[in-house]
Design an enzyme around this catalytic site. Structure first.
Site, PDB file in Angstrom:
ATOM      1  N   HIS A 328       0.814  -1.224   0.000  1.00 57.97           N
ATOM      2  CA  HIS A 328       0.000   0.000   0.000  1.00 57.97           C
ATOM      3  C   HIS A 328       0.846   1.273   0.000  1.00 57.97           C
ATOM      4  CE1 HIS A 328      -3.495   2.365   0.414  1.00 57.97           C
ATOM      5  NE2 HIS A 328      -4.168   1.633   1.265  1.00 57.97           N
ATOM      6  N   LYS A 413     -33.959   7.314  -5.442  1.00 54.46           N
ATOM      7  CA  LYS A 413     -34.471   7.949  -4.219  1.00 54.46           C
ATOM      8  C   LYS A 413     -33.658   9.205  -3.867  1.00 54.46           C
ATOM      9  CE  LYS A 413     -37.513   4.742  -3.400  1.00 54.46           C
ATOM     10  NZ  LYS A 413     -38.925   5.071  -3.545  1.00 54.46           N
TER      11      LYS A 413
END
Length: 613
Positions: A328, A413
């Protein structure tokens, strides 16, 4: 002439790097105001909050202002004042074994279409997968990977340089990152691939006579390695050392080099390799409803066939499944999402087959890298394997899709799907643990030069009020709806702020590092119990990230022992979640949390489709 014009108007991957804005330093007053707001859900009583408020006030009017001025000075001389600090503090100074604790990984999505699990397909599929990866490498070298944009605004692409030919090197106190990648216009770039199989290491060149080798040629190389490793005894498994505690590995590496200088040459061949291709013996189980085992094996697996410090380990399993495990430090997951999606689309486009010529040129056979080892090295390797297996066996991974609905319905929505998942997770944690869960969600800051990430603290006062209303039988439907919409609005604003350089966590980190570098005592703000309880200092019990809106999925381990890792991806008709926890922690259970998350999603949608709205 026309051709030249076409070339010059074509966007190049790294062409906007020099024109990107510098990373801004937020206002001190704003950052401290946001910080105070973020600790509220974790306050034991009014008195405790008053004390923290006083500490913050004192900091703002005193040492904080001085540190902030020094930070502004630093920012004047750097296009990204955070870059070097973040790399060191978040990754290179960390001493815990990084392969399991820091790396991220995920399975390739090919099993959803043309490559379901099937024994006997590992090498043939592997040759095709590797070829598509090599094509991406070539596109990157030619700067033909499209620039990532939001609307028309280009994003920083620097992390894409770190995908290939990049490796972390262990240090006694601090590691370093070595990057050997060059674009074609910059010069030569290493073109060999390292293959790890049964504790042995091989390399072969991916370019022959000026062009990429083809899948039939790659297949020949992989078959040669596979047969050799299956006919002969296992190798020493040098790669397992990369899974060790960092200082231990640094010492073991120094010893390995002192034993024979040739060992350093071999290490450098692995470090500079395009990527590491791992041939695993395992066959993880996977179904469209359950990705738990394949993700667990990608995060854990055989440490003798992973180079934990490599920015890209492409993993192949015996049953023709694939995945990646990545260090990472040099880049964030979105780079891997990008290439994984590219390869998956190519596999899909070509129906999982190679449609070109079956002819293979006479190319040199792979070269085995044989290290000089002694009893001490072999002992270091078995010790590394033992600690890795011990910690790996403690990891619980639960990965399932939620299929009743996905992005389409939430958008319909007028709800942001990422916020929907974050609030669902907050409600799930609240129901399971009976208290709010401090949460780290990744926001990207790639609008800025070399920007990486900022922290969105998803556990807001508004989110907690809504969770309480959901658990309060006397709360009306309308009250629950209103509180949920308030929580949505707050989260959406925070995400926007954090992406545009107005977050506060990296700012606070910068101030604490200015104090440290000046040899000043640690300001009280950073020793306040509420600072840690609200997640400060890397103490978030929920470590979360959106992997995007594609088929690509992945996972990380929790940030803290009593926490959860929670990666998710959003698709039109589903949400896919991957949750991790440590089995040795009696209070966490990834299976139970995922069940609660899915229950929360259904409850939220029910709330949105009920009357009043």
């Amino acid at each position: 002439m026309e051709n030249q014009l076409a070339k010059s108007t074509e966007e190049r991957t790294f062409q906007y790097q020099d024109s990107l804005p510098s990373l801004p330093v937020p206002s001190l007053e704003e950052s401290l105001k946001k910080y105070l707001e973020s600790v509220k859900p974790f306050v034991a009583n009014e008195e405790e909050y008053k004390k923290t408020e006083e500490i913050v006030q004192k900091f703002q009017n005193g040492i904080g202002e001085k540190l902030h001025q020094k930070l502004l000075e630093r920012a004047k001389g750097k296009r990204n004042w955070l870059e070097e600090w973040w790399l060191n503090v978040a990754y290179l100074d960390v001493r815990t074994p990084s392969q399991l604790n820091v790396n991220f990984g995920g399975p390739a999505s090919h099993f959803e279409h043309y490559w379901p699990p099937k024994e006997g397909t590992q090498l043939e599929r592997g040759s095709i997968s590797l070829w598509h990866n090599l094509n991406y490498w070539q596109l990157l070298r030619k700067e033909k990977v499209p620039v990532n944009k939001v609307g028309n605004t280009p994003l920083d692409m620097n992390q894409f340089r770190m995908l290939f030919s990049t490796c972390k090197i262990p240090g006694i106190k601090r590691d370093s990152v070595r990057n050997y990648f060059r674009t074609e216009s910059e010069g030569c770039s290493p073109s060999h691939v390292a293959v790890l199989c049964r504790g042995r290491v091989f390399i072969f060149d991916a370019v022959h006579e000026g062009c990429l080798i083809t899948p039939p040629e790659i297949l020949r190389q992989l078959t040669y390695i596979y047969k050799k490793c299956h006919r002969q005894p296992h190798g020493p498994g040098i790669a397992a050392l990369t899974s060790e505690e960092r200082t231990q590995w640094a010492k073991a590496r120094e010893y390995l080099i002192s034993l024979d200088p040739e060992n350093l040459t071999l290490l450098e061949k692995i470090q500079s390799s395009l990527l590491v291709y791992s041939i695993e013996d395992g066959s993880p189980h996977v179904t469209p409803e359950d990705y738990s085992q394949v993700i667990a094996m990608i995060l854990t697996g055989d440490p003798t066939v992973r180079w934990g410090d490599k920015s890209y380990n492409l993993i192949s399993f015996s049953n023709g499944l694939f995945g990646c495990n990545c260090d990472h430090a040099p880049y964030d997951a979105m780079v891997m999402v990008n290439i994984s999606n590219y390869v998956d689309e190519k596999v899909l486009e070509n129906e999982g087959r190679w449609k070109g010529s079956e002819k293979a040129r006479a190319i040199p056979l792979p070269e085995e890298l044989v290290f000089t080892v002694d009893e001490k090295v072999l002992n270091d390797i078995s010790q590394a394997k033992a600690q890795f297996v011990k910690q790996s066996s403690d990891l619980q991974v639960v990965a399932h899709p939620f299929t009743p609905f996905g992005k389409k319905l939430t958008k319909k929505k007028a709800l942001h799907p990422d916020t929907f998942i974050q609030l669902g997770l907050q409600l799930a944690y609240y129901r399971l643990h009976g208290r709010p869960g401090c949460c780290y969600e990744t926001a990207m800051t790639r609008y800025f030069y070399h920007g990486r990430t900022e922290t969105v603290r998803s556990c807001t006062v508004e989110a907690v009020r809504w969770c309480q209303s959901m658990q309060d039988p006397s709360a009306s439907l309308l009250e629950r709806q209103e509180k949920m919409l308030q929580a949505f609005a707050k989260h959406d604003k925070m995400m926007k702020d954090c992406s545009t350089g107005k977050g506060f966590d990296r700012h606070l980190l910068g101030l604490s590092l200015i104090a440290k570098e000046a040899g000043l005592p640690v300001p009280e703000l950073f020793t306040d119990p509420l600072f840690f309880r609200s997640g400060g200092g890397g103490n978030f019990v929920l470590s979360t990230s959106l992997l995007g809106y594609l088929r690509v999925r992945g996972a990380v381990v929790p940030m803290v022992h009593n926490g959860y890792g929670f990666f998710y991806n959003i698709r039109d008709d589903r949400f896919v979640v991957a949750c991790s926890a440590w089995k040795s922690c009696p209070e966490t259970d990834a299976e139970k949390l995922v069940q609660q998350v899915f229950r929360a999603f259904s409850d939220m949608m029910q709330l949105m489709t009920s009357a009043h709205l």
